[in-house]
Design an enzyme around this catalytic site. Structure first.
Site, short mmCIF file in Angstrom:
data_model
loop_
_atom_site.label_atom_id
_atom_site.label_comp_id
_atom_site.label_asym_id
_atom_site.label_seq_id
_atom_site.Cartn_x
_atom_site.Cartn_y
_atom_site.Cartn_z
N SER A 6 39.23 0.70 27.90
CA SER A 6 38.64 1.53 26.85
C SER A 6 39.43 2.81 26.62
CB SER A 6 37.20 1.89 27.20
OG SER A 6 36.38 0.75 27.23
N THR B 75 38.51 8.29 35.29
CA THR B 75 39.88 8.19 34.82
C THR B 75 40.33 9.64 34.63
OG1 THR B 75 39.29 6.14 33.68
CG2 THR B 75 41.28 7.18 32.92
N GLY C 238 35.57 5.49 31.33
CA GLY C 238 35.28 4.08 31.13
C GLY C 238 35.00 3.80 29.67
N THR D 190 44.63 5.84 35.22
CA THR D 190 43.44 5.63 36.03
C THR D 190 43.74 4.79 37.26
OG1 THR D 190 41.15 4.84 35.94
CG2 THR D 190 42.78 3.53 34.79
N GLU E 143 41.23 -2.31 39.39
CA GLU E 143 41.25 -2.62 37.96
C GLU E 143 40.81 -4.04 37.63
OE1 GLU E 143 41.03 -0.36 35.25
OE2 GLU E 143 42.59 0.47 36.52
#
Length: 588
Positions: free
Chosen positions: A465, A403, A486, A421, A442
């Site tokens: 997250s 990300t 993540g 991301t 995703e």
């Protein structure tokens, strides 16, 4: 912040062209006056600074930096994905968030990643049209600019267009990421054409241009948000998802996205999640991101210890165990709040945290995963039923470590913390033909099998997250921090806050410190070089065990608002090839 700037778009674009395409340089720490920016890309940080210098505010600069990152760091972010933006509005003295997380297409359901009643292989799921969620990034940028910005797309996208047109030199990190993803990228013809050379990773030092991405940005600059969600670009996205452009002999799972899925996509303006820790007010993302909630829960657990008074190894042991227990609760209860009535009041209760703290040994690590607690008992709301956790012991699917995060402030005191991301390195691996951007994967952030709060459903946002965070003290911004990674985002943000607030490290040291990430497992993730160190040996005496092989964790960026009125921008000094921090006027 809503008033429009009179800055002439053409003049702004001209200034951008003369600055952004110059050789990109910058240090990972800078202190000064006025606005500030920290990103993992020199070109992106320069784009933000240029917008600030042209009269734009922090929101304008954040979008400019994000768009440029989509060019220079296309494997971790871009308009084919989504994200979460936390904004401090100085004039109103409040914090709001923009949720532009991807959503599941209308035809998606709980068995999206099942075959014959069993979950399919994770890597197979990633490289597919079925993995692609409806992208939210462009809609999020639109909402940010319209509500809180002072410039329009034509101005803030100009730096990214310049970089995409003129090109940038591929560095070793970029080359290495392509090399890691050769198997995925080779499956898709437009991706191979853009990022491979003779079937191998594009060499370090190559001048990489992406005129197709410049074309996409120009379309948005002239046509606004509709240029992405309706018309030729939308049709190209849908065609790519439903009929992935694969190499000869390759078969991947197709998606079921429709033009209506794109046209109906909505971002959400959500109240920030507020928590407190040792005199700070912390503002982060609410659900469907579990980041803000889990960081707050872990800090609530840690607040019951006087970490400063403890030996460092014992304090770090308690940080690891607090993470373990917080993740047990996160995995059991949290998901998209429009689909799941998560027990947030109980989850964030200091009293609930005390029950979890009571289970932590001061001297000995838990031998493995721990069971979830019962936050329902602390809801104080008779309308919410007292239910046991749903499959609390199930281990969630792998969550990508890839990300990007950026943070920006301006001379008026507005602050943006932004994490966005496309999920895995290179997302689904599929470049949209003619438009040069990668699509996300995703949907693999959903649990592959249920029953579970985080299974796929039509229109649902997968649990995230991401944890962009802004901290206030005495009602004023104190610091901002966020990271990619993540599920390790949560522990990176948590550990950085503990390093800064409890251990008294300067922010650059708090960011640079070796990262330790426990996510309710038998072993704890660490970075290369940690095993065998004095720190690792001291923690091993508490029964802590390390995951192998070690991997780099996160690439954080932060701002610190100093008592003398200056601001310090902090990026990574080593991770992800090092970042760039810039301020408008250097301090003396």
């Amino acid at each position: 912040m809503a008033a429009r700037s009179p800055v002439n778009a053409a003049l702004a674009c001209g200034l951008v062209l003369s600055i952004v395409i110059a050789p990109a340089t910058g240090a990972p720490v800078a202190t000064g006056h006025g606005g500030a920016v920290a990103t993992i890309s020199a070109q992106a940080s320069q784009a933000a600074l240029t917008i600030l210098n042209n009269g734009g505010n922090a929101v304008d600069a954040a979008v400019a930096a994000a768009a440029t990152l989509g060019v220079t760091d296309p494997f971790s972010c871009g308009i084919g994905g989504g994200g979460f933006m936390v904004i401090y509005l100085a004039r109103d003295k409040r914090v709001i968030t923009i949720d532009h997380r991807e959503t599941a297409p209308a035809k998606a359901g709980p068995t999206l990643f099942e075959r014959d009643g069993k979950p399919i292989d994770f890597d197979t799921a990633v490289a597919s049209g079925a993995a692609v969620g409806v992208p939210g990034t462009v809609r999020g940028w639109h909402e940010a600019l319209e509500r809180y910005g002072s410039m329009r797309f034509a101005q803030v996208l100009a730096p990214a267009i310049a970089v995409a047109d003129t090109g940038f030199r591929v560095n070793a990190t970029f080359n290495g990421l392509v090399d890691q993803n050769l198997a995925k990228f080779r499956q898709f013809t437009p991706t191979s054409a853009l990022y491979l050379h003779d079937g191998k990773a594009i060499p370090t030092g190559t001048l990489l241009r992406n005129p197709d991405m410049a074309r996409a940005y120009r379309a948005i600059a002239s046509g606004g948000v509709k240029a992405f969600y309706e018309g030729p670009m939308a049709r190209a996205i849908v065609d790519t998802v439903n009929r992935p452009p694969v190499a000869k002999g390759v078969n991947v799972r197709a998606g079921t996205m429709t033009l209506a899925d794109l046209a109906n996509y909505e971002a959400r303006i959500r109240p920030a999640l507020r928590s407190t820790y040792r005199g700070y007010e912390l503002y982060g993302m609410p659900l469907p991101s579990s980041g803000g909630t889990t960081v707050a829960h872990a800090l609530n657990i840690l607040e019951g210890y006087d970490l400063k008074a403890l030996p460092r190894a014992q304090a770090e042991h308690l940080y690891i165990e607090a993470s373990r227990f917080a993740f047990a609760d996160r995995n059991a209860y949290l998901a998209d709040p429009e689909y799941i009535d998560a027990p947030l009041a109980g989850f964030l209760s200091k009293d609930f945290a005390a029950t979890r703290r009571a289970l932590i040994s001061l001297q000995q690590a838990a031998p493995g995963a721990v069971a979830a607690g019962n936050p329902y008992a602390f809801q104080n709301d008779p309308s919410v039923p007292l239910l046991p956790p749903v499959r609390a012991s199930i281990r969630p699917p792998p969550e990508s470590l890839h990300t990007t995060h950026l943070t920006v402030s301006d001379k008026d005191g507005n602050v943006v913390a932004y994490t966005f991301t496309i999920e895995s390195w290179g997302g689904s691996g599929i470049v949209v033909p003619g438009y040069g951007f990668l699509l996300n994967n995703e949907m693999t952030d959903f649990d592959f099998a249920g029953p579970h709060p985080n299974v796929p459903e039509a229109g649902k946002r997968p649990r995230s997250s991401m944890a962009p965070t802004i901290a206030l003290k005495d009602g004023k911004p104190a610091f901002s921090v966020g990271s990619p990674g993540g599920a390790t985002i949560i522990t990176t943000v948590l550990q950085t806050i503990v390093n800064y607030v409890d251990f008294g490290m300067p922010m650059h040291q708090a960011v640079d410190a070796p990262r330790i990430s426990q996510r309710n497992a038998a072993t704890t993730s660490v970075e290369p070089g940690f095993g065998g160190s004095a720190q690792a040996t001291a923690l091993a005496r508490f029964g802590q065990r390390w995951e192998s092989p070690p991997e780099e964790i996160g690439a954080a960026n932060a701002l610190v608002f100093n008592p003398d009125g200056t601001v310090t921008a902090v990026s990574e000094s080593k991770r992800h090839g090092a970042g760039t921090a810039l301020v408008q006027r250097r301090g003396h």
